[in-house]
Design a protein around this motif. Structure first.
Motif, short mmCIF file in Angstrom:
data_model
loop_
_atom_site.label_atom_id
_atom_site.label_comp_id
_atom_site.label_asym_id
_atom_site.label_seq_id
_atom_site.Cartn_x
_atom_site.Cartn_y
_atom_site.Cartn_z
N MET A 1 0.84 -1.20 0.00
CA MET A 1 0.00 0.00 0.00
C MET A 1 0.87 1.25 0.00
N LEU A 2 0.39 2.28 -0.68
CA LEU A 2 1.14 3.52 -0.76
C LEU A 2 1.09 4.27 0.57
N PRO A 3 2.24 4.68 1.10
CA PRO A 3 2.26 5.42 2.37
C PRO A 3 1.90 6.88 2.14
N PRO A 4 1.50 7.60 3.20
CA PRO A 4 1.25 7.07 4.54
C PRO A 4 -0.05 6.27 4.58
N ILE A 5 -0.03 5.17 5.33
CA ILE A 5 -1.18 4.27 5.39
C ILE A 5 -1.87 4.47 6.73
N THR A 6 -3.13 4.81 6.70
CA THR A 6 -3.85 5.06 7.95
C THR A 6 -4.09 3.75 8.69
N ALA A 7 -4.24 3.86 9.98
CA ALA A 7 -4.50 2.68 10.81
C ALA A 7 -5.81 2.01 10.42
N SER A 8 -6.81 2.81 10.06
CA SER A 8 -8.12 2.22 9.70
C SER A 8 -8.01 1.39 8.43
N ARG A 9 -7.20 1.85 7.46
CA ARG A 9 -7.01 1.07 6.23
C ARG A 9 -6.31 -0.24 6.53
N LEU A 10 -5.29 -0.18 7.40
CA LEU A 10 -4.56 -1.39 7.75
C LEU A 10 -5.45 -2.36 8.54
N ALA A 11 -6.28 -1.81 9.40
CA ALA A 11 -7.18 -2.66 10.18
C ALA A 11 -8.17 -3.37 9.26
N ASP A 12 -8.71 -2.63 8.27
CA ASP A 12 -9.63 -3.24 7.31
C ASP A 12 -8.94 -4.32 6.50
N GLU A 13 -7.69 -4.04 6.09
CA GLU A 13 -6.96 -4.98 5.25
C GLU A 13 -6.64 -6.27 5.99
N GLY B 1 -0.76 8.17 10.14
CA GLY B 1 -0.48 7.15 9.15
C GLY B 1 0.90 6.55 9.35
N TYR B 2 1.15 5.41 8.70
CA TYR B 2 2.38 4.66 8.90
C TYR B 2 3.08 4.40 7.55
N ARG B 3 4.40 4.17 7.66
CA ARG B 3 5.20 3.81 6.49
C ARG B 3 6.26 2.81 6.90
N LEU B 4 6.34 1.70 6.17
CA LEU B 4 7.35 0.68 6.44
C LEU B 4 8.65 1.11 5.76
N VAL B 5 9.67 1.41 6.56
CA VAL B 5 10.95 1.89 6.03
C VAL B 5 11.93 0.75 5.84
N GLU B 6 12.12 -0.06 6.86
CA GLU B 6 13.01 -1.22 6.77
C GLU B 6 12.31 -2.41 7.39
N ASP B 7 12.43 -3.54 6.71
CA ASP B 7 11.71 -4.74 7.14
C ASP B 7 12.70 -5.87 7.38
N PHE B 8 13.07 -6.06 8.64
CA PHE B 8 13.95 -7.17 8.99
C PHE B 8 13.17 -8.34 9.58
N ALA B 9 11.86 -8.16 9.73
CA ALA B 9 11.08 -9.20 10.38
C ALA B 9 10.71 -10.32 9.42
N LEU B 10 10.85 -10.09 8.12
CA LEU B 10 10.54 -11.12 7.15
C LEU B 10 11.75 -11.31 6.24
N PRO B 11 12.73 -12.10 6.64
CA PRO B 11 13.96 -12.27 5.86
C PRO B 11 13.71 -13.08 4.59
N PRO B 12 14.67 -13.05 3.63
CA PRO B 12 14.48 -13.74 2.36
C PRO B 12 14.21 -15.23 2.47
N GLN B 13 14.65 -15.90 3.55
CA GLN B 13 14.46 -17.34 3.62
C GLN B 13 12.99 -17.74 3.72
#
Length: 228
Positions: free
Chosen positions: A17-29, A58-70
């Motif tokens: 999703m395109l940032p900034p993403i509101t909490a309500s949109r994320l909750a619906d998703e 709203g929120y934006r994912l900058v760096e994602d280390f919680a889901l590694p390539p493996q």
């Protein structure tokens, strides 16, 4: 839904999703309450994901280390190999090198089973030569796109006549047999698609068009939609 699955689904939503993403949109998703969503975001941050923003903005994912390539499955690995292999044939040495480097980094993070699947990927890209034969410095043009800086170029038309242009490069377009630059042409005062193989002596001017870039792209997309 298990909490781990819910967190992965939240991460995937924030990637797409395109940032900034509101909490309500994320909750619906993700199908949770706002209260649960705020807790999930806190959990992702604690796990290493860098998420900017706060409640009400709203929120934006900058760096994602919680889901590694493996965590890639076999089909996703095949898609990576196919896509990056295609990039390596585009004829731009800088971009091809970046594709090889990316593939090597991904392979280095995979467990043995997944790495073997990458090496065994059934979709490979084989071409006898580079797709685009170019003399122009595409690395320089790409940097001006990133920096949102105007370029001075010489441009040769189909008859061989060369005109001096000043352009605002917006994007690179990879067609079947032609690499092109989408830009605003200051001479024609309109959008133009410049074939890269007809561009000569590109030179940065030092002039920024950053405040105009978003509106230029919006206007171009509106023109495209109007033609349909």
């Amino acid at each position: 839904m298990a909490r781990s699955d819910r967190l992965l689904r939240l991460l995937q939503a924030m990637r797409q999703m395109l940032p900034p993403i509101t909490a309500s949109r994320l909750a619906d998703e993700t199908g949770v309450s706002l209260r649960s969503l705020y807790r999930d975001i806190d959990s992702l941050r604690a796990a290493g994901a860098r998420i900017e923003g706060e409640r009400g903005y709203g929120y934006r994912l900058v760096e994602d280390f919680a889901l590694p390539p493996q965590t890639f499955d076999r089909l996703e690995i095949e898609a990576l190999v196919l896509g990056l292999g295609e990039v390596q044939t585009l004829g731009d040495p800088e971009l091809a090198a970046a594709a090889r480097s990316t593939l090597a980094k991904v392979a280095a993070t995979l467990p043995d089973e997944r790495e073997q699947q990458m090496l065994h990927a059934i979709s490979q890209v084989y071409r006898p030569g580079a797709r685009y034969a170019l003399d122009v410095d595409m690395g320089l043009i790409r940097q001006c796109c990133w920096r949102e800086e105007t370029l001075a170029i010489g441009y040769r038309d189909a008859d061989g006549a060369v005109t001096a242009r000043e352009i605002k490069p917006l994007a690179l377009a990879y067609h079947q047999n032609v690499l092109a630059v989408l830009a605003w042409c200051c001479l024609r005062e309109d959008f133009r698609i410049f074939r890269a193989d007809r561009i000569a002596d590109p030179r940065p001017t030092g002039k920024s068009f950053r405040p105009q870039r978003v509106s230029l792209l919006r206007d171009y997309l509106e023109k495209l939609n109007a033609r349909r």
